[in-house]
Design a protein around this motif. Sequence first.
Motif, PDB file in Angstrom:
ATOM      1  N   PRO A  65      18.540  17.530  24.591  1.00 49.01           N
ATOM      2  CA  PRO A  65      19.054  16.322  23.927  1.00 49.01           C
ATOM      3  C   PRO A  65      18.160  15.801  22.807  1.00 49.01           C
ATOM      4  O   PRO A  65      18.667  15.224  21.829  1.00 49.01           O
ATOM      5  CB  PRO A  65      19.148  15.316  25.081  1.00 49.01           C
ATOM      6  CG  PRO A  65      19.357  16.147  26.297  1.00 49.01           C
ATOM      7  CD  PRO A  65      18.532  17.387  26.063  1.00 49.01           C
ATOM      8  N   ALA A  66      16.851  16.018  22.918  1.00 50.84           N
ATOM      9  CA  ALA A  66      15.965  15.568  21.845  1.00 50.84           C
ATOM     10  C   ALA A  66      16.175  16.391  20.584  1.00 50.84           C
ATOM     11  O   ALA A  66      16.242  15.844  19.463  1.00 50.84           O
ATOM     12  CB  ALA A  66      14.507  15.654  22.310  1.00 50.84           C
ATOM     13  N   ALA A  67      16.281  17.708  20.722  1.00 50.09           N
ATOM     14  CA  ALA A  67      16.545  18.565  19.559  1.00 50.09           C
ATOM     15  C   ALA A  67      17.915  18.268  18.970  1.00 50.09           C
ATOM     16  O   ALA A  67      18.092  18.264  17.744  1.00 50.09           O
ATOM     17  CB  ALA A  67      16.441  20.033  19.970  1.00 50.09           C
ATOM     18  N   TYR A  68      18.870  18.026  19.838  1.00 49.37           N
ATOM     19  CA  TYR A  68      20.225  17.689  19.378  1.00 49.37           C
ATOM     20  C   TYR A  68      20.203  16.395  18.568  1.00 49.37           C
ATOM     21  O   TYR A  68      20.782  16.329  17.465  1.00 49.37           O
ATOM     22  CB  TYR A  68      21.137  17.551  20.592  1.00 49.37           C
ATOM     23  CG  TYR A  68      22.548  17.119  20.269  1.00 49.37           C
ATOM     24  CD1 TYR A  68      23.485  18.039  19.802  1.00 49.37           C
ATOM     25  CD2 TYR A  68      22.946  15.799  20.445  1.00 49.37           C
ATOM     26  CE1 TYR A  68      24.793  17.644  19.517  1.00 49.37           C
ATOM     27  CE2 TYR A  68      24.243  15.399  20.164  1.00 49.37           C
ATOM     28  CZ  TYR A  68      25.163  16.325  19.704  1.00 49.37           C
ATOM     29  OH  TYR A  68      26.456  15.932  19.421  1.00 49.37           O
ATOM     30  N   PRO A 122      24.179  20.816  14.648  1.00 50.89           N
ATOM     31  CA  PRO A 122      23.337  21.095  15.807  1.00 50.89           C
ATOM     32  C   PRO A 122      23.437  22.538  16.279  1.00 50.89           C
ATOM     33  O   PRO A 122      22.793  22.909  17.266  1.00 50.89           O
ATOM     34  CB  PRO A 122      23.883  20.138  16.872  1.00 50.89           C
ATOM     35  CG  PRO A 122      25.334  20.012  16.525  1.00 50.89           C
ATOM     36  CD  PRO A 122      25.399  20.066  15.014  1.00 50.89           C
ATOM     37  N   ALA A 123      24.235  23.371  15.595  1.00 49.64           N
ATOM     38  CA  ALA A 123      24.420  24.755  16.026  1.00 49.64           C
ATOM     39  C   ALA A 123      23.107  25.527  15.939  1.00 49.64           C
ATOM     40  O   ALA A 123      22.428  25.503  14.909  1.00 49.64           O
ATOM     41  CB  ALA A 123      25.487  25.435  15.190  1.00 49.64           C
ATOM     42  N   ALA A 124      22.760  26.220  17.025  1.00 50.61           N
ATOM     43  CA  ALA A 124      21.521  27.006  17.055  1.00 50.61           C
ATOM     44  C   ALA A 124      21.764  28.451  16.675  1.00 50.61           C
ATOM     45  O   ALA A 124      20.890  29.116  16.116  1.00 50.61           O
ATOM     46  CB  ALA A 124      20.906  26.946  18.455  1.00 50.61           C
ATOM     47  N   GLY A 125      22.934  28.978  16.977  1.00 50.56           N
ATOM     48  CA  GLY A 125      23.250  30.364  16.676  1.00 50.56           C
ATOM     49  C   GLY A 125      24.734  30.600  16.786  1.00 50.56           C
ATOM     50  O   GLY A 125      25.486  29.748  17.270  1.00 50.56           O
TER      51      GLY A 125
END
Length: 409
Positions: A316-319, A329-332
């Motif tokens: 949630p912090a990275a989001y 927010p997409a990582a991959g």
Amino acid sequence: MAGPHPVGDPAPLDGLIPASAAIGASERDFGVYLHVPFCKVRCGYCDFNTYTATELRGVKQSDYASQAVLEVGAAARILAESGVPARPAATVFFGGGTPTLLPADHLVRMLHAVRDTVGIVPGAEITTEANPDSVDLVYLRQLKQAGFTRVSFGMQSAVPRVLATLERTHDPERVPLVVAWAREAGLDVSLDLIYGTPGETIDDWRASLDAAIGQQPDHISAYSLIVEDGTKLARQIRRGELVQPDEDLQADFYELADAHLAEAGYSWYEVSNWSRGIEHRSRHNLSYWRSADWWGIGPGAHSHVGGVRWWNVKHPAAYADRILAGHSPAAGRETLDAATRETERVLLLTRIREGIQVSTLSVLGRREVAGLIADQLIDARAAIGGTVELTLTGRLLADAVVRRLLTDR
């Protein structure tokens, strides 16, 4: 916390998806999944992307709804800029975690954002998951007034000893209360059960089935316990503190569930799901099995549009950092090739009662049908009519059926 991300390509910060995702989009349903990644405690068997209060690294649960609303707006923009035609959501599903750990008005804000930004079709199915100890009548009435149509309670078991092994915190005697409150609020009700917990007996499972059926819910899900690597349960089994679930006993549990549920008027429509009539099937989950399009909102949420699949950063912090910076927010992500899409189509459609059309299988796959009938894994009458439909034995061996339908022999 869940395991590592799938292997894929980096996702662009603007979130734009390939033009290929727009092909045929107007012919596919569109749904929205909103992930609420918070739990009061972590259950020992759980591998979902969830976080307790001590794991949030300064992130406030109270800020989450505002962040999710920002991603809903970004989703509408990204789809438009990627050339994907606008489609209102046919289903909306709040999952977790425990969505109902948030105040009801927070869920309502997120739902209103979907309605105002993406749109929601008239008569859409709008569901939230809930723990039995996380709602009351006032809460459920707020959801109904906002447009929610359905609540799915994580009952899991009616046996205190089994719940304790699973580290579920609710009192099983609360389940009848929350079901009654949901009914009074005007919501459809689904109950989720888990079978195969270490130490669970066939009598324990029968008691849970009887307790669930006694509440007369519209829908019941019954899932075999899976021991996921990295969970507390896996460590307990590895240390010999608990016994690995027995596959033969789990098959007995499943057969008992199917017989009990059928006798009570529930029909299976997917390997792990039963409902009272077609109108009470989970339309949102069916959209996954039918390879429809959906956008997943929230930390770790997965999305799929036209063969393009992507997943958000998990914590949630990275989001929050991504969303508040105006980035996707997409990582991959990955773009599925034709062979992978066909494999997934067969895998998913085979699991549902309507099955898969024999004529759409490969030549080699069609040749397997006669053998599957002979082995009593698919229904002969349905197959003669052109559809692969699993028998009870076939449901127990669904993965093996799929492998044969996808055979390259």
